[in-house]
Design an enzyme around this catalytic site. Structure first.
Site, PDB file in Angstrom:
ATOM      1  N   PRO A 140      38.785  54.982 -12.048  1.00 46.25           N
ATOM      2  CA  PRO A 140      37.433  55.347 -12.489  1.00 46.25           C
ATOM      3  C   PRO A 140      36.618  54.126 -12.943  1.00 46.25           C
ATOM      4  O   PRO A 140      35.432  54.030 -12.648  1.00 46.25           O
ATOM      5  CB  PRO A 140      37.682  56.312 -13.653  1.00 46.25           C
ATOM      6  CG  PRO A 140      39.032  56.902 -13.368  1.00 46.25           C
ATOM      7  CD  PRO A 140      39.820  55.833 -12.670  1.00 46.25           C
ATOM      8  N   GLU A 370      37.321  50.606   1.270  1.00 51.16           N
ATOM      9  CA  GLU A 370      38.097  49.456   1.781  1.00 51.16           C
ATOM     10  C   GLU A 370      37.305  48.157   1.617  1.00 51.16           C
ATOM     11  O   GLU A 370      37.342  47.290   2.481  1.00 51.16           O
ATOM     12  CB  GLU A 370      38.445  49.644   3.263  1.00 51.16           C
ATOM     13  CG  GLU A 370      38.996  50.995   3.612  1.00 51.16           C
ATOM     14  CD  GLU A 370      40.461  51.110   3.295  1.00 51.16           C
ATOM     15  OE1 GLU A 370      41.076  50.072   2.986  1.00 51.16           O
ATOM     16  OE2 GLU A 370      40.978  52.229   3.345  1.00 51.16           O
TER      17      GLU A 370
HETATM   18  C1  LIG Z   1      35.435  58.942   0.654  1.00 47.66           C
HETATM   19  C2  LIG Z   1      36.152  57.826  -0.034  1.00 47.66           C
HETATM   20  C3  LIG Z   1      37.523  57.663   0.133  1.00 47.66           C
HETATM   21  C4  LIG Z   1      38.210  56.639  -0.524  1.00 47.66           C
HETATM   22  N1  LIG Z   1      39.580  56.524  -0.382  1.00 47.66           N
HETATM   23  C5  LIG Z   1      40.272  55.643  -1.168  1.00 47.66           C
HETATM   24  C6  LIG Z   1      41.698  55.633  -1.139  1.00 47.66           C
HETATM   25  O1  LIG Z   1      42.343  56.335  -0.362  1.00 47.66           O
HETATM   26  N2  LIG Z   1      42.351  54.803  -2.013  1.00 47.66           N
HETATM   27  C7  LIG Z   1      41.686  53.989  -2.891  1.00 47.66           C
HETATM   28  O2  LIG Z   1      42.349  53.280  -3.654  1.00 47.66           O
HETATM   29  N3  LIG Z   1      40.320  53.979  -2.913  1.00 47.66           N
HETATM   30  C8  LIG Z   1      39.598  54.786  -2.090  1.00 47.66           C
HETATM   31  N4  LIG Z   1      38.213  54.807  -2.126  1.00 47.66           N
HETATM   32  C9  LIG Z   1      37.522  53.965  -3.095  1.00 47.66           C
HETATM   33  C10 LIG Z   1      36.754  52.793  -2.505  1.00 47.66           C
HETATM   34  O3  LIG Z   1      37.634  51.821  -2.005  1.00 47.66           O
HETATM   35  C11 LIG Z   1      35.816  52.264  -3.599  1.00 47.66           C
HETATM   36  O4  LIG Z   1      34.777  53.222  -3.715  1.00 47.66           O
HETATM   37  C12 LIG Z   1      35.243  50.893  -3.293  1.00 47.66           C
HETATM   38  O5  LIG Z   1      36.234  49.902  -3.396  1.00 47.66           O
HETATM   39  C13 LIG Z   1      34.076  50.522  -4.215  1.00 47.66           C
HETATM   40  O6  LIG Z   1      34.382  50.773  -5.532  1.00 47.66           O
HETATM   41  P1  LIG Z   1      33.362  51.616  -6.452  1.00 47.66           P
HETATM   42  O7  LIG Z   1      32.976  52.845  -5.708  1.00 47.66           O
HETATM   43  O8  LIG Z   1      33.978  51.755  -7.791  1.00 47.66           O
HETATM   44  O9  LIG Z   1      32.073  50.713  -6.530  1.00 47.66           O
HETATM   45  P2  LIG Z   1      31.802  49.515  -7.548  1.00 47.66           P
HETATM   46  O10 LIG Z   1      32.909  48.509  -7.481  1.00 47.66           O
HETATM   47  O11 LIG Z   1      31.436  50.056  -8.877  1.00 47.66           O
HETATM   48  O12 LIG Z   1      30.510  48.845  -6.888  1.00 47.66           O
HETATM   49  C14 LIG Z   1      29.203  49.429  -7.013  1.00 47.66           C
HETATM   50  C15 LIG Z   1      28.202  48.493  -6.336  1.00 47.66           C
HETATM   51  O13 LIG Z   1      28.247  47.199  -6.955  1.00 47.66           O
HETATM   52  C16 LIG Z   1      28.502  46.207  -5.973  1.00 47.66           C
HETATM   53  N5  LIG Z   1      29.330  45.148  -6.554  1.00 47.66           N
HETATM   54  C17 LIG Z   1      30.515  45.253  -7.213  1.00 47.66           C
HETATM   55  N6  LIG Z   1      30.975  44.050  -7.563  1.00 47.66           N
HETATM   56  C18 LIG Z   1      30.068  43.141  -7.102  1.00 47.66           C
HETATM   57  C19 LIG Z   1      29.980  41.722  -7.116  1.00 47.66           C
HETATM   58  N7  LIG Z   1      30.931  40.944  -7.668  1.00 47.66           N
HETATM   59  N8  LIG Z   1      28.910  41.118  -6.550  1.00 47.66           N
HETATM   60  C20 LIG Z   1      27.941  41.866  -5.963  1.00 47.66           C
HETATM   61  N9  LIG Z   1      27.952  43.219  -5.909  1.00 47.66           N
HETATM   62  C21 LIG Z   1      29.021  43.839  -6.471  1.00 47.66           C
HETATM   63  C22 LIG Z   1      29.219  46.923  -4.827  1.00 47.66           C
HETATM   64  O14 LIG Z   1      29.059  46.238  -3.613  1.00 47.66           O
HETATM   65  C23 LIG Z   1      28.531  48.291  -4.857  1.00 47.66           C
HETATM   66  O15 LIG Z   1      27.357  48.228  -4.110  1.00 47.66           O
HETATM   67  C24 LIG Z   1      37.498  55.767  -1.388  1.00 47.66           C
HETATM   68  C25 LIG Z   1      36.102  55.913  -1.523  1.00 47.66           C
HETATM   69  C26 LIG Z   1      35.436  56.910  -0.844  1.00 47.66           C
HETATM   70  C27 LIG Z   1      33.941  57.040  -1.011  1.00 47.66           C
END
Ligand SMILES: Cc1cc2nc3c(=O)[nH]c(=O)nc-3n(C[C@H](O)[C@H](O)[C@H](O)COP(=O)(O)OP(=O)(O)OC[C@H]3O[C@@H](n4cnc5c(N)ncnc54)[C@H](O)[C@@H]3O)c2cc1C
Length: 391
Positions: A140, A370
């Site tokens: 989360p 990913e």
């Molecule tokens: C349908 C679905 C299935 C998934 N399946 C899996 C799974 O099977 N296993 C698993 O482990 N995960 C899974 N995920 C999770 C997915 O890998 C994450 O959503 C992804 O890594 C991004 O993390 P977050 O959503 O917390 O976004 P955040 O990390 O909170 O990022 C939010 C925004 O901030 C930007 N951002 C973050 N850090 C930086 C930075 N340093 N510089 C510039 N911009 C930045 C990002 O690019 C994004 O636009 C899934 C997600 C979805 C939507």
């Protein structure tokens, strides 16, 4: 009903494929036409994953195609794996996601980092689809920065005690086992195999998604879960473990996204040739021709990129940064193709009678999971400048 699908191959990339690769692709293409295409829209509209297809994908060899046959895989090269992903994603990104997770995020770590007992216990059943796996990395509070994860375990002598939570986990509510990444008492990131039914372990489903609706997504909650010590993946101890899995999955996505784009392009081309306005097919108008020409150009570039990446990866020479570039480029390409194709269909483009809007909504997840689009750009930036801009 006979499929009208006519896959674009403008630069004759097919000539770069072996006969075996074409046969494998043909088998998956045929299965997608028969078993996915006819009712995938209904599943997506209902927000349901067609779970009955899992065993069929296992029989087809869609799970762990590059895993050696002694563990239930087919021992295929990486280009074959990529072609399988392209065909599955032409059906739906949710179907491809299921195969990506099973192959790259569950079978791959057990094969690469697991003990011989773990390989023999789990891999053949994962390959056949008898067992469904999921991959727990995202939390989360930690998405793009998984190294800051909070999920942890302690050594209690006879077992490990696991606590924490994972979020956005593909297949978690239906999975028989989860490969979970968690920190040990020294802060090292380790992989644990957690079986469904273990006390204190639950996997509630995530609802209200507008994207990947024909895929099941959920959480993983660990409340004092006792994990047998033999379920620790012994051969990896760092963030490199999950990142290597993600490399494999991202590689598959670089190929998969082309399938969604090809489906959108093929649909839009046919529609533009049949639909008449002002007494002429809309394909005769320059603005529509421009859309189609640009879509095909971008698909062709993505095909060549994927093919070259496949050759490098089959020789174990593809770098993580090259994979990031291809995943980023090809998913954005597919999303742009879907958006343009949607416009060519006018109002019809928003309906489930055509696959375009479903692909478009799916690709909004694919561009985020990913590794987000931004993070992959920063990986390329890091690779070319030597300066890490994301920490
Ligand atoms: C349908 C679905 C299935 C998934 N399946 C899996 C799974 O099977 N296993 C698993 O482990 N995960 C899974 N995920 C999770 C997915 O890998 C994450 O959503 C992804 O890594 C991004 O993390 P977050 O959503 O917390 O976004 P955040 O990390 O909170 O990022 C939010 C925004 O901030 C930007 N951002 C973050 N850090 C930086 C930075 N340093 N510089 C510039 N911009 C930045 C990002 O690019 C994004 O636009 C899934 C997600 C979805 C939507």
């Amino acid at each position: 009903m006979k499929s009208l699908y006519s896959p674009p191959d403008y630069m004759l990339v097919d000539e770069l494929l072996t006969d075996e690769q074409k046969i494998i692709r043909g088998a998956i293409r045929d299965w997608v036409d028969r078993r996915v295409k006819p009712d995938i829209d209904d599943y997506a509209q209902q927000g349901k994953f067609p779970v009955h297809l899992v065993k069929e994908m296992g029989e087809l060899g869609a799970f762990g195609p590059f895993i050696p046959p002694e563990y239930g895989g087919s021992g295929l090269d990486q280009t074959s794996y990529g072609l399988i992903m392209t065909e599955l994603e032409r059906g739906d990104s949710g179907i491809r996601s299921c195969a990506s997770v099973q192959t790259s995020l569950v079978m791959y770590p057990i094969y690469a980092f697991g003990s011989e007992e773990q390989r023999r216990k789990y891999l053949p059943k994962l390959a056949s689809g008898e067992l469904i796996g999921c991959f727990g990395l995202t939390e989360p509070n930690h998405g793009s920065d998984p190294g800051s994860m909070e999920t942890h375990f302690s050594d209690e002598g006879g077992y490990f005690l696991l606590n924490g939570a994972k979020m956005w986990i593909t297949n978690s509510p239906i999975a028989d086992l989860a490969v979970v990444w968690a920190k040990d008492e020294h802060g090292a990131i380790r992989g644990l195999i957690v079986e469904n039914g273990t006390e204190g372990f639950s996997a509630p489903e995530t609802h209200k998604k507008w994207s990947l609706r024909a895929s099941v997504t959920g959480e993983l909650v660990f409340d004092n879960v006792k994990v047998p010590k033999e379920n620790l993946l012994p051969k990896i101890s760092s963030l490199k473990g999950p990142l290597k899995c993600l490399n494999s999955a991202r590689y598959g996505i670089a190929w998969g996204a082309i399938g969604a784009a090809m489906d959108c392009y093929d649909t839009a081309l046919r529609y533009a040739q049949e639909r008449k306005q002002f007494g002429r097919p809309i394909a005769s108008f320059q603005l529509q021709q421009r859309k189609l020409a640009e879509m095909l150009t971008e698909i062709t570039k993505a095909q060549l990129l994927a093919w070259r990446l496949g050759s490098l990866r089959s020789q174990d020479r593809a770098t993580a940064a090259q994979i990031s570039m291809a995943k980023r480029n090809n998913v954005e390409m597919a999303l742009n193709v879907a958006r343009e194709a949607r416009q060519i269909l006018g109002a019809m483009g928003i309906t489930g009678d055509f696959p375009i809007m479903r692909h478009m909504m799916n690709l909004e997840s694919v561009i985020t999971y990913e590794g987000t689009h931004d993070i992959h750009l920063l990986i390329t930036g890091n690779d070319i400048t030597g300066i890490d801009a994301f920490h």
